[in-house]
Design a protein around this motif. Structure first.
Motif, PDB file in Angstrom:
ATOM      1  N   MET A 159       0.637  -1.019   0.228  1.00 25.30           N
ATOM      2  CA  MET A 159       0.002   0.375  -0.101  1.00 25.30           C
ATOM      3  C   MET A 159       1.060   1.142  -0.281  1.00 25.30           C
ATOM      4  O   MET A 159       1.566   1.382   0.821  1.00 25.30           O
ATOM      5  CB  MET A 159      -1.107   0.127   0.950  1.00 25.30           C
ATOM      6  CG  MET A 159      -2.178   1.023   0.940  1.00 25.30           C
ATOM      7  SD  MET A 159      -2.971   1.165   2.636  1.00 25.30           S
ATOM      8  CE  MET A 159      -3.858  -1.061   2.490  1.00 25.30           C
ATOM      9  N   GLU A 160       0.562   2.346  -1.198  1.00 25.28           N
ATOM     10  CA  GLU A 160       1.492   3.431  -1.093  1.00 25.28           C
ATOM     11  C   GLU A 160       0.561   4.698  -1.490  1.00 25.28           C
ATOM     12  O   GLU A 160      -0.539   4.590  -1.325  1.00 25.28           O
ATOM     13  CB  GLU A 160       2.633   3.540  -1.998  1.00 25.28           C
ATOM     14  CG  GLU A 160       1.788   3.003  -3.985  1.00 25.28           C
ATOM     15  CD  GLU A 160       2.326   2.317  -4.734  1.00 25.28           C
ATOM     16  OE1 GLU A 160       2.312   2.957  -5.766  1.00 25.28           O
ATOM     17  OE2 GLU A 160       3.591   2.194  -4.279  1.00 25.28           O
ATOM     18  N   ILE A 161       1.180   5.818  -1.066  1.00 23.37           N
ATOM     19  CA  ILE A 161       0.510   6.360  -0.821  1.00 23.37           C
ATOM     20  C   ILE A 161      -0.947   7.095  -2.730  1.00 23.37           C
ATOM     21  O   ILE A 161      -0.032   6.495  -3.725  1.00 23.37           O
ATOM     22  CB  ILE A 161       1.393   8.569  -1.360  1.00 23.37           C
ATOM     23  CG1 ILE A 161       1.620   8.387  -0.039  1.00 23.37           C
ATOM     24  CG2 ILE A 161       0.533   9.225  -1.699  1.00 23.37           C
ATOM     25  CD1 ILE A 161       2.374   9.311   0.237  1.00 23.37           C
ATOM     26  N   GLY A 162      -1.764   6.933  -2.486  1.00 25.62           N
ATOM     27  CA  GLY A 162      -2.893   7.493  -3.950  1.00 25.62           C
ATOM     28  C   GLY A 162      -3.158   5.702  -4.116  1.00 25.62           C
ATOM     29  O   GLY A 162      -4.050   5.936  -4.519  1.00 25.62           O
ATOM     30  N   ARG A 182      -3.179   9.036   1.945  1.00 31.54           N
ATOM     31  CA  ARG A 182      -2.211   9.649   1.826  1.00 31.54           C
ATOM     32  C   ARG A 182      -0.775  10.095   2.472  1.00 31.54           C
ATOM     33  O   ARG A 182      -0.294  11.018   2.688  1.00 31.54           O
ATOM     34  CB  ARG A 182      -2.932  11.616   2.302  1.00 31.54           C
ATOM     35  CG  ARG A 182      -3.674  11.465   3.691  1.00 31.54           C
ATOM     36  CD  ARG A 182      -4.403  12.337   3.632  1.00 31.54           C
ATOM     37  NE  ARG A 182      -4.932  12.422   5.416  1.00 31.54           N
ATOM     38  CZ  ARG A 182      -4.302  13.219   6.560  1.00 31.54           C
ATOM     39  NH1 ARG A 182      -3.420  13.908   6.009  1.00 31.54           N
ATOM     40  NH2 ARG A 182      -4.842  12.975   7.372  1.00 31.54           N
ATOM     41  N   SER A 183      -0.882   8.606   2.700  1.00 29.23           N
ATOM     42  CA  SER A 183       0.648   7.932   3.227  1.00 29.23           C
ATOM     43  C   SER A 183       1.463   6.821   3.220  1.00 29.23           C
ATOM     44  O   SER A 183       0.115   5.844   2.483  1.00 29.23           O
ATOM     45  CB  SER A 183       1.029   8.884   4.779  1.00 29.23           C
ATOM     46  OG  SER A 183      -0.058   7.687   5.156  1.00 29.23           O
ATOM     47  N   ALA A 194       1.374  -1.823  15.749  1.00 31.01           N
ATOM     48  CA  ALA A 194      -0.042  -1.906  14.638  1.00 31.01           C
ATOM     49  C   ALA A 194       0.321  -0.991  13.497  1.00 31.01           C
ATOM     50  O   ALA A 194       1.014  -0.033  13.314  1.00 31.01           O
ATOM     51  CB  ALA A 194      -1.839  -1.388  14.921  1.00 31.01           C
ATOM     52  N   LYS A 195      -0.055  -1.677  12.162  1.00 31.74           N
ATOM     53  CA  LYS A 195       0.499  -0.505  10.919  1.00 31.74           C
ATOM     54  C   LYS A 195      -0.558   0.176  10.646  1.00 31.74           C
ATOM     55  O   LYS A 195      -1.818  -0.267  10.715  1.00 31.74           O
ATOM     56  CB  LYS A 195       0.734  -1.418   9.912  1.00 31.74           C
ATOM     57  CG  LYS A 195       2.626  -1.684  10.022  1.00 31.74           C
ATOM     58  CD  LYS A 195       2.709  -3.088   8.853  1.00 31.74           C
ATOM     59  CE  LYS A 195       4.211  -3.220   8.980  1.00 31.74           C
ATOM     60  NZ  LYS A 195       4.439  -3.800   7.786  1.00 31.74           N
ATOM     61  N   VAL A 196      -0.197   1.609  10.649  1.00 30.40           N
ATOM     62  CA  VAL A 196      -2.091   2.465   9.702  1.00 30.40           C
ATOM     63  C   VAL A 196      -0.666   3.217   8.874  1.00 30.40           C
ATOM     64  O   VAL A 196       0.277   3.348   8.218  1.00 30.40           O
ATOM     65  CB  VAL A 196      -1.821   3.049  11.366  1.00 30.40           C
ATOM     66  CG1 VAL A 196      -2.788   2.607  12.564  1.00 30.40           C
ATOM     67  CG2 VAL A 196      -0.726   4.826  11.695  1.00 30.40           C
ATOM     68  N   VAL A 197      -2.431   3.975   8.724  1.00 28.56           N
ATOM     69  CA  VAL A 197      -1.805   4.955   7.214  1.00 28.56           C
ATOM     70  C   VAL A 197      -3.214   5.905   7.217  1.00 28.56           C
ATOM     71  O   VAL A 197      -4.087   5.818   7.951  1.00 28.56           O
ATOM     72  CB  VAL A 197      -2.098   3.898   6.030  1.00 28.56           C
ATOM     73  CG1 VAL A 197      -3.572   3.724   5.861  1.00 28.56           C
ATOM     74  CG2 VAL A 197      -1.966   4.697   4.752  1.00 28.56           C
ATOM     75  N   LEU A 198      -2.530   7.217   6.696  1.00 29.85           N
ATOM     76  CA  LEU A 198      -3.880   8.410   6.913  1.00 29.85           C
ATOM     77  C   LEU A 198      -4.432   8.559   5.752  1.00 29.85           C
ATOM     78  O   LEU A 198      -4.268   7.730   4.821  1.00 29.85           O
ATOM     79  CB  LEU A 198      -2.745   8.946   6.691  1.00 29.85           C
ATOM     80  CG  LEU A 198      -1.691  10.387   8.289  1.00 29.85           C
ATOM     81  CD1 LEU A 198      -0.866  11.280   7.913  1.00 29.85           C
ATOM     82  CD2 LEU A 198      -2.634   9.799   8.900  1.00 29.85           C
ATOM     83  N   LEU A 199      -5.209   8.628   6.104  1.00 32.78           N
ATOM     84  CA  LEU A 199      -6.654   8.565   4.609  1.00 32.78           C
ATOM     85  C   LEU A 199      -7.112  10.172   4.654  1.00 32.78           C
ATOM     86  O   LEU A 199      -7.168  10.464   5.552  1.00 32.78           O
ATOM     87  CB  LEU A 199      -7.761   8.088   4.836  1.00 32.78           C
ATOM     88  CG  LEU A 199      -7.839   5.981   5.101  1.00 32.78           C
ATOM     89  CD1 LEU A 199      -8.990   5.408   6.116  1.00 32.78           C
ATOM     90  CD2 LEU A 199      -6.675   5.584   3.992  1.00 32.78           C
ATOM     91  N   GLU A 200      -6.811  10.322   3.044  1.00 24.75           N
ATOM     92  CA  GLU A 200      -7.906  11.388   3.047  1.00 24.75           C
ATOM     93  C   GLU A 200      -9.211  11.886   2.787  1.00 24.75           C
ATOM     94  O   GLU A 200     -10.236  10.541   2.948  1.00 24.75           O
ATOM     95  CB  GLU A 200      -7.633  11.326   1.274  1.00 24.75           C
ATOM     96  CG  GLU A 200      -6.434  12.062   0.380  1.00 24.75           C
ATOM     97  CD  GLU A 200      -6.085  11.773  -0.772  1.00 24.75           C
ATOM     98  OE1 GLU A 200      -7.831  11.938  -1.674  1.00 24.75           O
ATOM     99  OE2 GLU A 200      -5.621  11.817  -1.574  1.00 24.75           O
ATOM    100  N   GLY A 201      -9.372  13.247   3.758  1.00 28.67           N
ATOM    101  CA  GLY A 201     -11.007  13.575   4.731  1.00 28.67           C
ATOM    102  C   GLY A 201     -11.018  13.027   6.033  1.00 28.67           C
ATOM    103  O   GLY A 201     -12.355  12.777   6.547  1.00 28.67           O
ATOM    104  N   SER A 244      -9.108  12.058   9.591  1.00 27.56           N
ATOM    105  CA  SER A 244      -7.763  12.266  10.630  1.00 27.56           C
ATOM    106  C   SER A 244      -7.592  11.554  11.219  1.00 27.56           C
ATOM    107  O   SER A 244      -7.925  10.773  11.915  1.00 27.56           O
ATOM    108  CB  SER A 244      -8.021  14.044  11.814  1.00 27.56           C
ATOM    109  OG  SER A 244      -9.220  12.881  12.210  1.00 27.56           O
ATOM    110  N   GLY A 245      -6.319  10.860  11.659  1.00 22.07           N
ATOM    111  CA  GLY A 245      -5.508  10.645  12.276  1.00 22.07           C
ATOM    112  C   GLY A 245      -5.254   9.378  11.687  1.00 22.07           C
ATOM    113  O   GLY A 245      -5.449   8.889  10.565  1.00 22.07           O
ATOM    114  N   GLY A 246      -4.331   8.442  11.681  1.00 25.23           N
ATOM    115  CA  GLY A 246      -4.089   7.000  11.218  1.00 25.23           C
ATOM    116  C   GLY A 246      -4.993   5.397  11.405  1.00 25.23           C
ATOM    117  O   GLY A 246      -5.629   5.870  12.309  1.00 25.23           O
ATOM    118  N   PHE A 247      -4.882   5.407  10.508  1.00 23.48           N
ATOM    119  CA  PHE A 247      -5.979   4.201   9.817  1.00 23.48           C
ATOM    120  C   PHE A 247      -5.478   2.699  10.046  1.00 23.48           C
ATOM    121  O   PHE A 247      -4.921   3.038   9.324  1.00 23.48           O
ATOM    122  CB  PHE A 247      -7.114   4.855   9.062  1.00 23.48           C
ATOM    123  CG  PHE A 247      -8.916   3.966   9.075  1.00 23.48           C
ATOM    124  CD1 PHE A 247      -9.436   3.920  10.513  1.00 23.48           C
ATOM    125  CD2 PHE A 247      -8.890   2.456   8.531  1.00 23.48           C
ATOM    126  CE1 PHE A 247     -11.087   3.732  10.264  1.00 23.48           C
ATOM    127  CE2 PHE A 247      -9.656   2.229   8.838  1.00 23.48           C
ATOM    128  CZ  PHE A 247     -10.522   2.429   9.033  1.00 23.48           C
TER     129      PHE A 247
END
Length: 58
Positions: free
Chosen positions: A1-4, A26-27, A36-43, A45-48
């Motif tokens: 998983m990468e940006i976009g 977006r990250s 735990a691995k998290v990522v930022l999502l457009e729209g 806030s915070g890691g998911f």
């Protein structure tokens, strides 16, 4: 998983709240202190958690 990367939420409370929403990352994923691995999502806030995301195949 990468940006976009386009993803949908699965197996979590938010998946019921946003059943058909396609999110865009977006990250790149990163690991929190407890592993735990998290990522930022457009729209959103915070890691998911990446465990609750499924990549949308185009």
């Amino acid at each position: 998983m990468e940006i976009g990367t386009k993803v949908i939420m699965v197996n979590c409370y938010e998946a019921r709240k946003y059943p058909d929403k396609v999110w865009v990352t977006r990250s790149n994923p990163w690991e929190l202190g407890h592993g735990a691995k998290v990522v930022l999502l457009e729209g959103k806030s915070g890691g998911f958690s990446v465990d609750c995301l499924k990549i949308v195949e185009e």
